[in-house]
Design a protein around this motif. Structure first.
Motif, PDB file in Angstrom:
ATOM      1  N   SER A  92       0.823  -1.218   0.000  1.00 19.87           N
ATOM      2  CA  SER A  92       0.000   0.000   0.000  1.00 19.87           C
ATOM      3  C   SER A  92       0.848   1.256   0.000  1.00 19.87           C
ATOM      4  N   GLY A  93       2.085   1.168  -0.549  1.00 20.06           N
ATOM      5  CA  GLY A  93       2.853   2.375  -0.787  1.00 20.06           C
ATOM      6  C   GLY A  93       2.318   3.086  -2.019  1.00 20.06           C
ATOM      7  N   VAL A  94       3.030   4.086  -2.498  1.00 21.05           N
ATOM      8  CA  VAL A  94       2.540   4.907  -3.601  1.00 21.05           C
ATOM      9  C   VAL A  94       2.285   4.073  -4.856  1.00 21.05           C
ATOM     10  N   ALA A  95       3.170   3.120  -5.176  1.00 19.63           N
ATOM     11  CA  ALA A  95       2.974   2.304  -6.377  1.00 19.63           C
ATOM     12  C   ALA A  95       1.694   1.488  -6.288  1.00 19.63           C
ATOM     13  N   GLY A  96       1.467   0.836  -5.145  1.00 21.99           N
ATOM     14  CA  GLY A  96       0.262   0.035  -4.978  1.00 21.99           C
ATOM     15  C   GLY A  96      -0.998   0.879  -5.005  1.00 21.99           C
ATOM     16  N   LEU A  97      -0.951   2.046  -4.354  1.00 19.58           N
ATOM     17  CA  LEU A  97      -2.109   2.942  -4.343  1.00 19.58           C
ATOM     18  C   LEU A  97      -2.399   3.474  -5.736  1.00 19.58           C
ATOM     19  N   ALA A  98      -1.337   3.799  -6.496  1.00 22.14           N
ATOM     20  CA  ALA A  98      -1.523   4.292  -7.858  1.00 22.14           C
ATOM     21  C   ALA A  98      -2.129   3.214  -8.746  1.00 22.14           C
ATOM     22  N   ALA A  99      -1.714   1.962  -8.533  1.00 22.14           N
ATOM     23  CA  ALA A  99      -2.294   0.867  -9.305  1.00 22.14           C
ATOM     24  C   ALA A  99      -3.786   0.741  -9.025  1.00 22.14           C
ATOM     25  N   GLY A 100      -4.166   0.797  -7.759  1.00 20.68           N
ATOM     26  CA  GLY A 100      -5.578   0.711  -7.406  1.00 20.68           C
ATOM     27  C   GLY A 100      -6.378   1.873  -7.953  1.00 20.68           C
ATOM     28  N   TRP A 101      -5.799   3.071  -7.880  1.00 22.77           N
ATOM     29  CA  TRP A 101      -6.461   4.271  -8.409  1.00 22.77           C
ATOM     30  C   TRP A 101      -6.705   4.126  -9.905  1.00 22.77           C
ATOM     31  N   ARG A 102      -5.693   3.636 -10.632  1.00 25.59           N
ATOM     32  CA  ARG A 102      -5.840   3.505 -12.087  1.00 25.59           C
ATOM     33  C   ARG A 102      -6.828   2.398 -12.451  1.00 25.59           C
ATOM     34  N   LEU A 103      -6.815   1.293 -11.720  1.00 28.42           N
ATOM     35  CA  LEU A 103      -7.794   0.242 -11.984  1.00 28.42           C
ATOM     36  C   LEU A 103      -9.215   0.767 -11.805  1.00 28.42           C
ATOM     37  N   ALA A 104      -9.446   1.505 -10.734  1.00 29.14           N
ATOM     38  CA  ALA A 104     -10.776   2.046 -10.470  1.00 29.14           C
ATOM     39  C   ALA A 104     -11.195   3.031 -11.561  1.00 29.14           C
ATOM     40  N   ARG A 105     -10.264   3.871 -12.009  1.00 31.09           N
ATOM     41  CA  ARG A 105     -10.583   4.815 -13.084  1.00 31.09           C
ATOM     42  C   ARG A 105     -10.917   4.081 -14.377  1.00 31.09           C
ATOM     43  N   GLY A 106     -10.351   2.903 -14.557  1.00 31.35           N
ATOM     44  CA  GLY A 106     -10.634   2.120 -15.745  1.00 31.35           C
ATOM     45  C   GLY A 106     -11.887   1.272 -15.629  1.00 31.35           C
ATOM     46  N   GLY A 107     -12.607   1.415 -14.520  1.00 36.61           N
ATOM     47  CA  GLY A 107     -13.852   0.675 -14.335  1.00 36.61           C
ATOM     48  C   GLY A 107     -13.678  -0.739 -13.815  1.00 36.61           C
ATOM     49  N   TYR A 108     -12.455  -1.077 -13.394  1.00 39.78           N
ATOM     50  CA  TYR A 108     -12.163  -2.420 -12.897  1.00 39.78           C
ATOM     51  C   TYR A 108     -12.421  -2.446 -11.394  1.00 39.78           C
ATOM     52  N   LYS A 109     -13.208  -3.387 -10.927  1.00 42.33           N
ATOM     53  CA  LYS A 109     -13.598  -3.410  -9.517  1.00 42.33           C
ATOM     54  C   LYS A 109     -13.149  -4.654  -8.766  1.00 42.33           C
ATOM     55  N   ASP A 110     -12.792  -5.697  -9.484  1.00 40.24           N
ATOM     56  CA  ASP A 110     -12.507  -6.978  -8.831  1.00 40.24           C
ATOM     57  C   ASP A 110     -11.035  -7.052  -8.425  1.00 40.24           C
ATOM     58  N   PHE A 111     -10.678  -6.253  -7.416  1.00 35.86           N
ATOM     59  CA  PHE A 111      -9.297  -6.308  -6.930  1.00 35.86           C
ATOM     60  C   PHE A 111      -9.257  -6.061  -5.434  1.00 35.86           C
ATOM     61  N   MET A 112      -8.166  -6.529  -4.847  1.00 32.63           N
ATOM     62  CA  MET A 112      -7.947  -6.452  -3.405  1.00 32.63           C
ATOM     63  C   MET A 112      -6.541  -5.905  -3.173  1.00 32.63           C
ATOM     64  N   LEU A 113      -6.379  -5.151  -2.094  1.00 31.76           N
ATOM     65  CA  LEU A 113      -5.074  -4.590  -1.758  1.00 31.76           C
ATOM     66  C   LEU A 113      -4.604  -5.144  -0.423  1.00 31.76           C
ATOM     67  N   LEU A 114      -3.446  -5.806  -0.447  1.00 35.78           N
ATOM     68  CA  LEU A 114      -2.827  -6.302   0.778  1.00 35.78           C
ATOM     69  C   LEU A 114      -1.930  -5.204   1.313  1.00 35.78           C
ATOM     70  N   ALA A 115      -2.202  -4.730   2.514  1.00 33.74           N
ATOM     71  CA  ALA A 115      -1.609  -3.477   2.988  1.00 33.74           C
ATOM     72  C   ALA A 115      -0.096  -3.516   3.152  1.00 33.74           C
ATOM     73  N   GLY A 116       0.467  -4.695   3.475  1.00 39.38           N
ATOM     74  CA  GLY A 116       1.897  -4.728   3.758  1.00 39.38           C
ATOM     75  C   GLY A 116       2.181  -4.249   5.171  1.00 39.38           C
ATOM     76  N   PRO A 117       3.462  -4.078   5.525  1.00 39.41           N
ATOM     77  CA  PRO A 117       3.814  -3.753   6.903  1.00 39.41           C
ATOM     78  C   PRO A 117       3.458  -2.342   7.341  1.00 39.41           C
TER      79      PRO A 117
END
Length: 535
Positions: free
Chosen positions: A66-91
């Motif tokens: 859930s650092g910047v790269a992971g958050l940016a990936a989630g942000w871009r997936l959502a903007r693309g209309g993709y909803k079926d994803f999960m984020l593992l927060a890490g340490p």
């Protein structure tokens, strides 16, 4: 927060000569030292035995980190209309963009500013427009930014010879030869901002992947920045001290340890402009980049799950991720099955988590970039210590030739008629005087007194006993692998190139892929990985 190792210790006046002195009277300062990811990372490194998984989850895409790269990936997936994803927060939630607070006073626990995005950093402009930071014309040469986020004047000052000067390069009393070299260096780097290679691309870009591949310019990557400066006649002491500071600030290493290409890139790639700010302005928040990271997290609407990845394996149908969470009752494990995984974690972690990483072309023994340690220390002050003569307190305050990287003031962006009753000074420290391994070993075993000395090294130069009369709280964050350092040859690193281009069930997204750690690079790789998912 799970996975964050906390050590609390007392710094009393009897033990260290430091006592908090507020308007309420003498008291004790009780700092908290955070070592995010250390215990979980060491467990991973040491192959700790873990219990059998107690649960299993399924998703289309899992983002690991859930650092910047992971958050940016989630942000871009959502903007693309993709909803079926999960984020593992890490340490640690938000990674190097984490923030903290003393009550209502926020402060950074990592990166504290963002340069104005250049034309090539369209992904950053998209994010800033989405967050309301860019108010108009997001893709124009000079967008309009929210005035509250543009750094207010005075933005920076330098402490030299017992007094403060505006800017970060000392000018008063400098010989003509020093001033001439300073002017010549900046004339040259200004020219480089417009330079293009034989392929028609700008020589130095952010993101770095868009930079020219012209071999003439890439040859700079085969020598150190210090060697290039020597050969180019930039030997003036004041200029060299300043350039070492810049390298330490962004790369965690001095000019003799980093690539000449990277050293020039630092100055030539930052070409962003604003309709309502001067050239060279930056964006900043009291909590550093944490508000922007939080916006990305909220915009993605991802399902967050606590824990960190222990192992990622490709399967016939996709990937299986073994995850571990450190709870009060001990270690707990579970699995996540997904079609694809985005490894948004540093490469020094990924080498343990992805057992088949060598088959993708990355050999950790020869391709791993060095990672510098970083310590961020935030002092809660009851009032402001009296200042030395010269320039007034600025947002960024640097000691010329100091052991640390100076300090930023969390309340600087406040628009008030009178100074607030309390503030937070956040000091930064790197360890370029030793190897990264030596720095990590020292930090792991440092005593409370040694950690405090590091935290206060620059502030004591300026304020002396005045610091102890105001300090009533201290929060220290130790980041043993804070940033990749672009050593000579990093632009020719075949392993990083292989991971950047890899497109399979497992994707990679982290600033390490660029060879140095800045928001624009981390978010670029997150967006790129998401776009591979989106097709």
């Amino acid at each position: 927060m799970s996975g964050v190792s906390r050590r609390q210790f007392l710094l009393g006046s009897a033990a260290l000569g430091l006592a908090g002195c507020s308007r309420l009277g003498w008291g004790e300062v009780t700092p908290v030292v955070n070592t995010p990811g250390m215990s979980m990372g060491h467990a991973l490194r040491d192959h700790r035995n873990l219990p059998a998984p107690s649960a299993s989850y399924k998703t289309g895409t899992v983002i690991l980190g859930s650092g910047v790269a992971g958050l940016a990936a989630g942000w871009r997936l959502a903007r693309g209309g993709y909803k079926d994803f999960m984020l593992l927060a890490g340490p640690e939630h938000y990674g190097n963009a984490a923030g903290g607070a003393f009550g209502a006073l926020q402060y950074p626990k990592g990166a504290h500013y963002l340069p104005l995005p250049s034309m090539e950093s369209r992904h950053v402009r998209d994010m800033l427009f989405d967050a309301g930071v860019i108010e108009a014309d997001p893709y124009a040469l000079k967008p309009r930014f929210d005035e509250r986020v543009l750094v207010h004047a005075p933005d920076e000052r330098v402490f030299v010879n017992g007094r403060w000067e505006d800017g970060l390069l000392p000018l008063q009393g400098q010989p003509a030869s020093e001033r001439e070299q300073q002017a010549r260096f900046f004339r040259y780097t200004d020219q480089l901002k417009q330079a293009t290679g034989a392929d028609g691309k700008r020589v130095f870009c952010i993101p770095v992947e868009l930079s020219s591949a012209d071999p003439h310019w890439l040859a700079l990557d085969q020598q150190t920045f210090a060697h290039w400066l020597d050969q180019s006649g930039y030997t003036a002491p004041g200029l060299r001290t300043y350039l070492d500071y810049c390298c330490r600030d962004d790369f965690g290493a001095v000019a003799s340890q980093i690539s000449a290409w990277a050293g020039l890139h630092y100055f030539a790639a930052r070409a962003g402009q604003a309709a309502n700010a001067s050239e060279g302005a930056v964006l900043t928040w009291p909590g550093g980049l944490n508000p922007l990271a939080r916006h990305l997290a909220q915009s993605s609407r991802a399902q967050w799950r606590e824990g960190m990845a222990v192992r990622v394996d490709e399967t016939r149908s996709g990937v299986q991720v073994l995850c571990a969470e450190q709870t009060a009752q001990g270690w707990r494990t579970f699995t996540i099955e997904a079609d694809r995984a985005i490894c948004a974690m540093p490469l020094h972690v990924a080498k343990y988590v992805v057992p088949q990483i060598n088959s993708y072309g990355f050999d950790a023994a020869s391709h791993m970039p060095p990672h510098a340690a970083w310590v961020i220390s935030s002092f809660l002050l009851d009032g402001f210590p009296a200042e030395e003569p010269g320039a007034a307190l600025a947002w960024d305050n640097v000691i010329h030739g100091g052991r640390g990287l100076g300090y930023v003031v969390s309340t600087h962006q406040d628009i008030t008629w009178a100074p607030p009753p309390q503030t937070v000074f956040t000091a930064y420290q790197v360890y370029s005087d030793r190897t990264p391994q030596q720095a990590r070993q020292w930090l792991e075993h440092a005593t409370p007194a040694e950690l405090y000395e590091e935290a206060a090294c620059d502030l004591r130069v300026v304020y002396g006993r005045r610091l102890r009369q105001c300090a009533i709280g201290l929060d220290i964050t130790v980041r043993g692998h804070a940033m990749a350092s672009p050593a000579p040859g990093f632009m020719h690193n075949a392993g990083l190139k292989a991971l950047r281009g890899h497109d399979g069930k497992i994707l990679f997204a982290h600033s390490d892929l660029s060879g140095f750690s800045v928001f624009e690079e981390a978010s670029w790789w997150g967006v790129r990985a998401a776009e591979k998912i989106l097709g």
